[in-house]
Write a protein that holds these residues in place. Structure first.
Motif, mmCIF file in Angstrom:
data_model
loop_
_atom_site.group_PDB
_atom_site.id
_atom_site.type_symbol
_atom_site.label_atom_id
_atom_site.label_comp_id
_atom_site.label_asym_id
_atom_site.label_seq_id
_atom_site.Cartn_x
_atom_site.Cartn_y
_atom_site.Cartn_z
ATOM 1 N N TRP A 58 -2.959 -5.699 -11.324
ATOM 2 C CA TRP A 58 -2.533 -7.100 -11.273
ATOM 3 C C TRP A 58 -1.501 -7.446 -12.333
ATOM 4 C CZ3 TRP A 58 -3.196 -10.566 -7.467
ATOM 5 C CH2 TRP A 58 -4.110 -10.221 -6.470
ATOM 6 N N LYS A 65 -1.947 -6.289 -2.823
ATOM 7 C CA LYS A 65 -1.472 -6.695 -1.495
ATOM 8 C C LYS A 65 -0.988 -8.150 -1.511
ATOM 9 C CE LYS A 65 -2.516 -6.643 3.389
ATOM 10 N NZ LYS A 65 -2.389 -8.094 3.635
ATOM 11 N N GLY A 66 -1.720 -8.993 -2.241
ATOM 12 C CA GLY A 66 -1.331 -10.398 -2.322
ATOM 13 C C GLY A 66 0.094 -10.545 -2.845
ATOM 14 N N MET A 67 0.436 -9.711 -3.809
ATOM 15 C CA MET A 67 1.786 -9.785 -4.363
ATOM 16 C C MET A 67 2.814 -9.262 -3.362
ATOM 17 S SD MET A 67 1.605 -8.886 -8.389
ATOM 18 C CE MET A 67 0.214 -7.845 -8.732
ATOM 19 N N ASP A 69 2.598 -9.433 -0.232
ATOM 20 C CA ASP A 69 2.739 -10.421 0.843
ATOM 21 C C ASP A 69 3.660 -11.571 0.438
ATOM 22 O OD1 ASP A 69 1.032 -8.943 2.317
ATOM 23 O OD2 ASP A 69 -0.726 -10.236 2.082
ATOM 24 N N HIS A 70 3.844 -11.789 -0.862
ATOM 25 C CA HIS A 70 4.676 -12.902 -1.334
ATOM 26 C C HIS A 70 5.713 -12.405 -2.322
ATOM 27 C CE1 HIS A 70 0.815 -14.755 -0.106
ATOM 28 N NE2 HIS A 70 1.636 -15.605 0.465
ATOM 29 N N PHE A 73 7.690 -15.110 -4.639
ATOM 30 C CA PHE A 73 6.805 -15.718 -5.636
ATOM 31 C C PHE A 73 6.445 -14.694 -6.719
ATOM 32 C CE2 PHE A 73 2.447 -17.183 -6.945
ATOM 33 C CZ PHE A 73 2.893 -18.285 -7.665
ATOM 34 N N TRP A 219 -7.624 -5.229 -4.996
ATOM 35 C CA TRP A 219 -6.219 -5.609 -5.118
ATOM 36 C C TRP A 219 -5.519 -5.430 -3.784
ATOM 37 C CZ3 TRP A 219 -8.379 -1.417 -7.714
ATOM 38 C CH2 TRP A 219 -8.064 -0.148 -7.198
ATOM 39 N N MET B 61 -2.495 -18.646 -4.127
ATOM 40 C CA MET B 61 -2.440 -17.250 -3.663
ATOM 41 C C MET B 61 -3.655 -16.886 -2.808
ATOM 42 S SD MET B 61 0.170 -15.224 -4.645
ATOM 43 C CE MET B 61 -0.307 -13.579 -5.186
ATOM 44 N N GLU B 64 -4.025 -17.667 1.965
ATOM 45 C CA GLU B 64 -3.839 -16.779 3.115
ATOM 46 C C GLU B 64 -4.881 -15.677 3.191
ATOM 47 O OE1 GLU B 64 0.217 -15.486 3.241
ATOM 48 O OE2 GLU B 64 0.943 -17.537 3.458
ATOM 49 N N MET B 121 -11.195 -13.164 -3.354
ATOM 50 C CA MET B 121 -11.292 -12.613 -4.702
ATOM 51 C C MET B 121 -10.268 -11.496 -4.904
ATOM 52 S SD MET B 121 -14.978 -11.539 -6.146
ATOM 53 C CE MET B 121 -15.288 -11.109 -7.848
ATOM 54 N N MET B 122 -9.907 -10.860 -3.775
ATOM 55 C CA MET B 122 -8.945 -9.768 -3.831
ATOM 56 C C MET B 122 -7.506 -10.274 -3.804
ATOM 57 S SD MET B 122 -10.799 -7.344 -1.052
ATOM 58 C CE MET B 122 -9.306 -6.431 -0.870
ATOM 59 N N TYR B 123 -7.340 -11.550 -3.600
ATOM 60 C CA TYR B 123 -5.986 -12.111 -3.546
ATOM 61 C C TYR B 123 -5.720 -13.074 -4.700
ATOM 62 C CZ TYR B 123 -5.393 -9.922 0.970
ATOM 63 O OH TYR B 123 -5.272 -8.985 1.960
ATOM 64 N N CYS B 124 -6.781 -13.428 -5.414
ATOM 65 C CA CYS B 124 -6.624 -14.308 -6.575
ATOM 66 C C CYS B 124 -6.206 -13.451 -7.768
ATOM 67 C CB CYS B 124 -7.952 -15.001 -6.892
ATOM 68 S SG CYS B 124 -7.937 -15.803 -8.506
ATOM 69 N N PRO B 125 -5.095 -13.785 -8.428
ATOM 70 C CA PRO B 125 -4.674 -12.978 -9.574
ATOM 71 C C PRO B 125 -5.757 -12.899 -10.656
ATOM 72 C CG PRO B 125 -2.943 -14.509 -8.939
ATOM 73 C CD PRO B 125 -4.150 -14.871 -8.129
ATOM 74 N N HIS B 366 -9.524 -5.126 3.302
ATOM 75 C CA HIS B 366 -8.706 -6.289 3.658
ATOM 76 C C HIS B 366 -9.031 -6.856 5.042
ATOM 77 C CE1 HIS B 366 -6.115 -6.159 0.120
ATOM 78 N NE2 HIS B 366 -6.295 -4.859 0.174
#
Lengths: 219, 447
Positions: A58, A65-67, A69-70, A73, A219, B61, B64, B121-125, B366
């Motif tokens: 992180w 993956k969240g990063m 995807d964006h 940002f 992650w 974040m 989605e 929880m896997m998408y929250c920094p 995921h």
């Protein structure tokens, strides 16, 4: 007005750093004690290996993956945080002040670089502001405090830039620069800016639960 | 895929009438709520509650990551942080000074708009555990007596009978003997060993298996028999490993349930527990109940059925005669994938037993929740339409796998079955759902 100058550049600096460091340490210690008393699971399951594994995924751009995807940002958030932290530490004017006071100092940024980094910080903050206003979910989540925080972080950078370039009223701007910088440091442990200090702990705990207990990635 | 009524979103359907929520809230006063909530925050609101409340920077974040948000035209109220904003954030800011109407709304959000799937929880920094926060609200609802009727009835069954489905002790034994008799038509010397002391395996299931999916016990008996396993089931309470109390916030009952389950296994001097294909029960035994009882890890070795299948396939204890013909896809259940990392283990079993495997996208950790988990399906018929519409994204995910040829969805979890079945019917996807045991039973050499 000139009477406040020595105060702002002397005593209040000490107060600001004192509150910033003392407040951060105190809040973390209180949290650790509270965890010991009411959330013993945190200590039971905390694993340095899995905490580090999660934190690493992180703090590097696009490692989660969240990063990915964006991308926009993510890039802006990383550039913002890097400039936000490095500029005040390595800007020439700050290092020179330290040198004058303590006859010691460290490498400093070329002025042009510091200028660019400052502009980047302000532009990123404008992006965050626009995002708060325009993106539906973020607008819904935003509180008045979130907007104030953007201003609070922007203020020392805008006034610093103003002072350095000696534009009209730069003496006042210089004073406001010191005061706003001090205010930001003082607010850090007591507002959402505290996310900075909490990050390794919340992320590390999540990484420990996922890695050590649940055998999964987070992650 | 039929997208009928998809514009009628879950969020628009607020104020669903649930008699227990209404009645519970009617008995509350602001004073009582304040006193219960402050006491709860004082005694149980620990460092996680403080840290999570302070770390969230409202970045969005997490939005989605949530199937409710994605399925309801990105309604901000359904983003994980949006649910926190409407519930625990208000309680913390007002120090518990909220009214009965607020609690009704908080109850509906925490019980029916969050599956506690932990995908966010896997998408929250910051790794903020929104499931923990929603469970905190459910705990408050439990303490205040504002819990949806159907899931509360299930919790009552747990406390009265120590199983989820009001199954009486004699009915349980009767069901096992009935399934044994049925199985003997197919394999004459098969047994469903009850109360066998010192067996290697203590096999436990969830209450709904004897109640309406008894064929699963039959199938497992065949799998155990063919693999030569030394196994047994308990005749006394403790045979049921399920736990809806964990989801109603009745943690005292969860501890009692898990204690009875572990004690049944140790009373029979078994070496380990093998659990049937259920996700929430696994979470309860592996991750929640043990903690409540003061065990860092479960007090005796325990595995999910997937791990058992993996083991017997890998060690050659059972043989696959003919691989399953129809193309399959695999739904990763939250509680055994995000909750136990069994995704590759499950894929090994699928690979050994099925000819064609098509991945769902996204998959593994995921994967999207089925929409039924976290006790949401157990909140019953009043919330069914909302639940199904609140997981349109799952239907799209399944439809995409179908377009690549998948005909069968394998879901090794009871709640997932219920949830996926409703989704497949509502969106007219025309797919079949199976447990891994269904596939194994069909494809393996039985004697």
């Amino acid at each position: 007005m000139h009477e406040i100058y020595p105060l702002a550049s002397g005593f209040l600096v000490w107060v600001a750093f004192g509150v910033f460091i003392g407040g951060t340490v105190l809040r973390l210690v209180l949290l650790a004690l509270k965890a010991r008393r009411k959330d013993p699971v945190i200590y039971q399951y905390f694993s340095f290996y899995y905490a580090a594994r999660s934190i690493i995924h992180w703090i590097f751009p696009f490692a989660s993956k969240g990063m990915r995807d964006h991308p926009v940002f993510t890039i802006i958030a990383f550039v913002f945080h890097i400039c936000l932290i490095l500029t005040p530490i390595f800007v020439a004017a700050h290092v020179i002040l330290i040198m004058e006071s303590w006859q010691t100092g460290w490498w400093y940024l070329p002025n042009a670089a510091a200028d660019i980094m400052t502009i980047i910080v302000v532009l990123c903050l404008l992006f965050f502001l626009a995002r708060r206003i325009l993106q539906k979910d973020v607008r819904y989540l935003s509180t008045a405090g979130d907007y104030v925080l953007l201003l609070l972080v922007a203020a020392p950078f805008i006034t610093g830039f103003w002072t350095y370039h000696q534009w009209y009223g730069f003496e006042t701007a210089g004073l406001l620069h010191m005061l706003s910088g001090e205010l930001m440091l003082i607010c850090l442990p007591f507002t959402r800016l505290f996310h900075m200090a909490l990050f390794p702990f919340t992320r590390g705990y999540s990484g420990s639960e996922f890695g050590a207990v649940k055998g999964a990635r987070d992650w | 895929m039929n997208t009928k009524n998809n514009t009628e979103t879950g969020a628009d359907q607020k104020q669903i009438h649930d008699v227990a929520i209404e009645e519970g809230a009617r008995r509350l006063t602001r004073e009582k709520i304040h006193s219960v909530l402050s006491e709860l925050i004082r005694t149980e609101g620990g460092a996680r509650l403080s840290a999570y409340s302070n770390a969230c920077v409202h970045c969005g974040m997490c939005s989605e990551a949530c199937h409710h948000y994605l399925s309801n035209d990105r309604d901000p109220k359904l983003s994980p942080a949006g649910k926190v904003k409407q519930t625990i954030a208000v309680i913390m800011a007002r120090k518990g000074k909220v009214g009965p109407d607020f609690m009704k709304k908080a109850c509906e959000i925490a019980f029916t708009e969050c599956n506690l799937c932990r995908r966010c929880m896997m998408y929250c920094p910051f790794g903020i555990d929104v499931a923990y926060l929603m469970l905190f609200i459910r705990r408050a609802c439990h303490k205040l007596g504002v819990v949806p009727q159907y899931i509360q009835d299930t919790a009552h069954s747990h406390s009265a009978t120590m199983n989820q489905m009001w199954v009486r002790d004699d009915e349980w034994i009767d069901t096992l003997q009935w399934q044994e008799e049925e199985a003997r038509d197919e394999i004459p010397n098969i047994r469903i060993p009850i109360e066998k002391e010192g067996a290697d395996i203590f096999y436990s299931v969830i209450g709904p298996e004897p109640k309406f999916r008894a064929q699963l016990i039959y199938q497992m008996a065949v799998i155990m028999h063919a693999s030569g396993a030394d196994w047994t089931m308990s005749a006394t309470p403790g045979w049921d490993n399920s736990d809806m109390c964990m989801y109603t916030g009745d943690m005292e009952m969860t501890a009692r349930l898990k204690k009875v389950h572990f004690e049944a296994a140790t009373r029979l001097k078994t070496k380990r527990i093998v659990m049937g294909e259920c996700g929430h029960a696994f979470r309860s035994v592996y991750d929640v109940g043990n903690r409540l009882l003061g065990w860092k890890m479960p007090p005796l070795p325990m595995v999910h059925a997937i791990e058992f299948y993996y083991e017997i396939l890998q060690q050659g204890h059972i043989e696959i005669e003919n691989k399953f013909e129809q193309p399959v896809t695999f739904h990763d259940p939250c509680n055994i994938v995000r909750g136990r990392g069994l995704h590759e283990t499950a894929r090994y079993v699928v690979d050994k037993t099925c000819k064609t495997f098509i991945e769902l996208e996204p998959n593994r950790e995921h994967n999207f929740c089925c929409g039924a988990g976290g006790g949401v399906i157990n909140c019953g018929p009043p919330f069914k339409n909302k639940r199904v519409k609140s997981n349109r994204i799952k239907a799209e995910q399944l439809a995409s796998a179908k377009s690549k040829g998948a005909e069968v969805v394998i879901a090794p979890c009871h709640n997932c079955h219920g949830g996926l079945e409703d989704i497949i019917n509502h969106y007219e996807l025309g797919m079949e759902i199976k447990f891994l045991a269904d596939i194994l039973y069909e494809c393996m050499k039985k004697e």
